[in-house]
Design a protein around this motif. Sequence first.
Motif, PDB file in Angstrom:
ATOM      1  N   SER A 127      -2.183  -3.588  -9.040  1.00 32.80           N
ATOM      2  CA  SER A 127      -1.978  -4.354 -10.279  1.00 32.80           C
ATOM      3  C   SER A 127      -0.508  -4.415 -10.674  1.00 32.80           C
ATOM      4  O   SER A 127      -0.033  -5.430 -11.200  1.00 32.80           O
ATOM      5  CB  SER A 127      -2.795  -3.745 -11.423  1.00 32.80           C
ATOM      6  OG  SER A 127      -2.426  -2.387 -11.635  1.00 32.80           O
ATOM      7  N   SER A 140       6.221   1.668  -4.152  1.00 38.17           N
ATOM      8  CA  SER A 140       6.044   1.365  -5.567  1.00 38.17           C
ATOM      9  C   SER A 140       6.682   0.025  -5.923  1.00 38.17           C
ATOM     10  O   SER A 140       7.717  -0.366  -5.370  1.00 38.17           O
ATOM     11  CB  SER A 140       6.674   2.466  -6.424  1.00 38.17           C
ATOM     12  OG  SER A 140       6.752   2.080  -7.776  1.00 38.17           O
ATOM     13  N   SER A 143      -5.261  -0.802  -7.464  1.00 36.97           N
ATOM     14  CA  SER A 143      -4.015  -0.047  -7.340  1.00 36.97           C
ATOM     15  C   SER A 143      -2.796  -0.948  -7.165  1.00 36.97           C
ATOM     16  O   SER A 143      -1.663  -0.496  -7.323  1.00 36.97           O
ATOM     17  CB  SER A 143      -4.105   0.927  -6.164  1.00 36.97           C
ATOM     18  OG  SER A 143      -4.186   0.228  -4.930  1.00 36.97           O
ATOM     19  N   ASN A 173      -7.744  -4.800  -4.727  1.00 37.16           N
ATOM     20  CA  ASN A 173      -7.611  -3.378  -5.015  1.00 37.16           C
ATOM     21  C   ASN A 173      -6.867  -3.169  -6.333  1.00 37.16           C
ATOM     22  O   ASN A 173      -5.727  -3.623  -6.474  1.00 37.16           O
ATOM     23  CB  ASN A 173      -6.862  -2.683  -3.876  1.00 37.16           C
ATOM     24  CG  ASN A 173      -6.914  -1.179  -3.969  1.00 37.16           C
ATOM     25  OD1 ASN A 173      -6.997  -0.603  -5.052  1.00 37.16           O
ATOM     26  ND2 ASN A 173      -6.844  -0.514  -2.818  1.00 37.16           N
ATOM     27  N   ASP A 192       0.816  -1.216   0.000  1.00 41.81           N
ATOM     28  CA  ASP A 192       0.000   0.000   0.000  1.00 41.81           C
ATOM     29  C   ASP A 192       0.847   1.263   0.000  1.00 41.81           C
ATOM     30  O   ASP A 192       0.363   2.344  -0.344  1.00 41.81           O
ATOM     31  CB  ASP A 192      -0.911   0.040   1.232  1.00 41.81           C
ATOM     32  CG  ASP A 192      -1.943  -1.080   1.228  1.00 41.81           C
ATOM     33  OD1 ASP A 192      -2.287  -1.557   0.137  1.00 41.81           O
ATOM     34  OD2 ASP A 192      -2.394  -1.466   2.322  1.00 41.81           O
TER      35      ASP A 192
END
Length: 244
Positions: A49, A17, A47, A45, A14
Amino acid sequence: MPERKRIALLIDCDNVSHNSIEGVLEELAKFGMVNVRHAHGDWNNPSLSGWIERLHPYAIRPMQQFAYTKGKNATDSAMIIDAMDLLYSKSVDAFALMTSDSDFTPLVVRILESGLPVYGFGEKKTPKPFVDACSPFIYTENLISKEDSDEKQPSPKRQINEERNKLRGDTSLVRLLRTAVEQTSEDDNWAHMSKIGHYISNNSSFSAVNYGYKKLGDLIRATELFDIEMRHDGTAMYIKDLRK
């Protein structure tokens, strides 16, 4: 040959990167073998991916964390439980935490109390308490390979002078390097590179990577503040403060 450290890498997907994972694993290879690779997050989620694409190539195990309550970070709690389970299992010799969240600072302190090192990796937004708790801490932006720039580059000599002046202008860096050399030097004021490195790692979260250098010796050489001698057929580097 000494046995290599078994390292557990725990990733807070979360807060960091996916682009730097290759660089993180390359850095950890300097310290030992990353035999545990857990990536925590809610994989439903979208985000995450980018992280999903990195799991299989780098043999990373996804750890699913559902967001049971809005506004609460289930990933943090799950990572802490995961870390404590690994700590008590005594199956690892060191931890690496990949996160930009200072909430993990107490976890780092607890692991250190058990005598295990903690290598930190996070973005430059990472709060200082977490950075200072780890040894070393490396900013992940410095581990992402940069594309060749079309911008005009300064001449090699000018570039070297600019880099030297930039390093010398960092008073905290200069103080750390000079103190490390002073504290580890012999009666002749020369200090062995390995002793300097050990002193710095035991007393700070410093990493030469954050200054664009793969090795501490290269960084020290670039400052031009120290005499450098290669001894024992070029296998040992000795450092002396030019002021001595």
